[in-house]
Design an enzyme around this catalytic site. Structure first.
Site, short mmCIF file in Angstrom:
data_model
loop_
_atom_site.label_atom_id
_atom_site.label_comp_id
_atom_site.label_asym_id
_atom_site.label_seq_id
_atom_site.Cartn_x
_atom_site.Cartn_y
_atom_site.Cartn_z
N HIS A 16 0.86 -1.22 -0.03
CA HIS A 16 -0.11 0.03 -0.01
C HIS A 16 0.81 1.17 0.07
O HIS A 16 0.79 2.20 -0.85
CB HIS A 16 -0.81 0.01 1.35
CG HIS A 16 -1.84 -0.96 1.52
ND1 HIS A 16 -1.99 -1.72 2.67
CD2 HIS A 16 -2.83 -1.56 0.58
CE1 HIS A 16 -3.14 -2.47 2.22
NE2 HIS A 16 -3.65 -2.40 1.04
N LYS A 40 -16.61 -7.15 6.31
CA LYS A 40 -15.20 -7.67 6.90
C LYS A 40 -15.12 -7.46 8.47
O LYS A 40 -15.62 -6.75 9.11
CB LYS A 40 -14.13 -6.95 6.22
CG LYS A 40 -13.91 -7.08 4.85
CD LYS A 40 -12.58 -6.56 4.08
CE LYS A 40 -12.67 -6.95 2.64
NZ LYS A 40 -11.46 -6.64 2.14
N ARG A 89 -2.66 -6.53 -8.27
CA ARG A 89 -1.53 -7.12 -8.03
C ARG A 89 -1.45 -8.32 -9.13
O ARG A 89 -0.46 -8.85 -9.39
CB ARG A 89 -1.62 -7.76 -6.31
CG ARG A 89 -1.02 -7.17 -5.43
CD ARG A 89 -1.70 -7.42 -3.93
NE ARG A 89 -3.06 -7.35 -4.19
CZ ARG A 89 -3.82 -7.52 -2.87
NH1 ARG A 89 -3.21 -8.18 -2.00
NH2 ARG A 89 -5.34 -7.57 -3.00
N SER A 127 -2.99 -7.68 3.24
CA SER A 127 -2.98 -7.49 4.76
C SER A 127 -3.35 -8.83 5.41
O SER A 127 -2.91 -9.09 6.57
CB SER A 127 -4.08 -6.52 4.95
OG SER A 127 -3.76 -5.38 4.47
P1 ADP Z 1 -9.93 -3.51 0.04
O1 ADP Z 1 -10.37 -4.11 0.98
O2 ADP Z 1 -10.90 -2.22 -0.40
O3 ADP Z 1 -9.67 -4.19 -1.17
P2 ADP Z 1 -7.23 -3.21 0.72
O4 ADP Z 1 -6.63 -2.49 1.98
O5 ADP Z 1 -6.95 -4.91 0.68
O6 ADP Z 1 -8.82 -2.58 0.64
O7 ADP Z 1 -6.63 -2.63 -0.45
C1 ADP Z 1 -6.77 -1.44 -1.10
C2 ADP Z 1 -6.12 -1.38 -2.51
O8 ADP Z 1 -4.82 -1.71 -2.42
C3 ADP Z 1 -6.82 -2.41 -3.49
O9 ADP Z 1 -6.81 -1.74 -4.70
C4 ADP Z 1 -5.86 -3.61 -3.34
O10 ADP Z 1 -5.74 -4.08 -4.82
C5 ADP Z 1 -4.36 -2.62 -3.19
N1 ADP Z 1 -3.48 -3.62 -2.93
C6 ADP Z 1 -3.49 -4.30 -1.62
N2 ADP Z 1 -2.10 -4.93 -1.50
C7 ADP Z 1 -1.38 -4.50 -2.33
C8 ADP Z 1 0.13 -4.47 -2.52
N3 ADP Z 1 0.71 -5.41 -2.17
N4 ADP Z 1 0.70 -3.92 -3.66
C9 ADP Z 1 -0.24 -3.02 -4.45
N5 ADP Z 1 -1.67 -2.74 -4.21
C10 ADP Z 1 -2.00 -3.62 -3.14
#
Ligand code: ADP
Length: 165
Positions: A16, A40, A89, A127
């Site tokens: 992120h 969630k 990803r 995460s």
């Molecule tokens: P959500 O529950 O809305 O998917 P996340 O916190 O899991 O929220 O992810 C927010 C954004 O960050 C999403 O677009 C997800 O694809 C992206 N994301 C999550 N992990 C990574 C990573 N390792 N590298 C790049 N983008 C990521």
């Protein structure tokens, strides 16, 4: 131009943070926004996630951290942002992200979803995986910002067998 980067951020990972840092070079202002998602079961409360994001993004002058409830497009409009940043990803992210982007487009055609590709070194990172590793007492160093590393082990009440390595 102002953009919002919405997500659960439970917790923020280096993947992120990499997207946020790169986005600050493209947009004048980036609002990282924790979305309240009823479906969630988060490990961290919204307040905790916001606090961790603020710590992790402290070095970035054109980033603010916030949280919101309701539609992302409504939040974007309220903030005067015309762009929603999401990141991809793997192919597995694509279907869900496409569905969300198309629905958001239908809800508000003035707001554009822009996708950024993950950096190769974080393409496997999520995460949920970080939380799983931490629960098993495995080191998560280099996968999350330092502030998260400390907080996550405190939160799950586990020392982290290899956390200090
Ligand atoms: P959500 O529950 O809305 O998917 P996340 O916190 O899991 O929220 O992810 C927010 C954004 O960050 C999403 O677009 C997800 O694809 C992206 N994301 C999550 N992990 C990574 C990573 N390792 N590298 C790049 N983008 C990521």
């Amino acid at each position: 131009m102002k953009a919002i980067y919405p997500g659960s951020f439970d917790p923020i990972t280096c993947g992120h943070l990499d997207i946020i840092e790169r986005a600050t070079k493209v947009f004048e202002h980036v609002i990282v926004a924790v979305a309240l998602n009823m479906e969630k079961q988060p490990l961290f409360t919204v307040e905790e996630r916001v606090a961790l994001l603020k710590q992790a993004c402290g070095h970035l002058k054109n980033v603010t951290v916030d949280c919101f409830e309701g539609l992302t497009v409504d939040y974007a409009r309220a903030q005067g942002a015309k762009v929603i940043i999401r990141s991809l990803r793997a192919v597995s992210d694509f279907e869900y992200e496409l569905q969300m982007a198309l629905m958001n487009k239908r809800l508000n055609p003035d707001v554009e979803t822009l996708f950024m590709m993950t950096s190769a070194e974080y393409s496997f990172l999520s995460s949920s995986l970080v939380k799983e590793l931490a629960c098993l007492g495995t080191s998560i160093r280099g996968l999350v910002p330092e502030c998260v590393e400390e907080q996550i082990f405190a939160k799950i009440g586990c020392e982290g067998r290899e956390a200090e390595k």
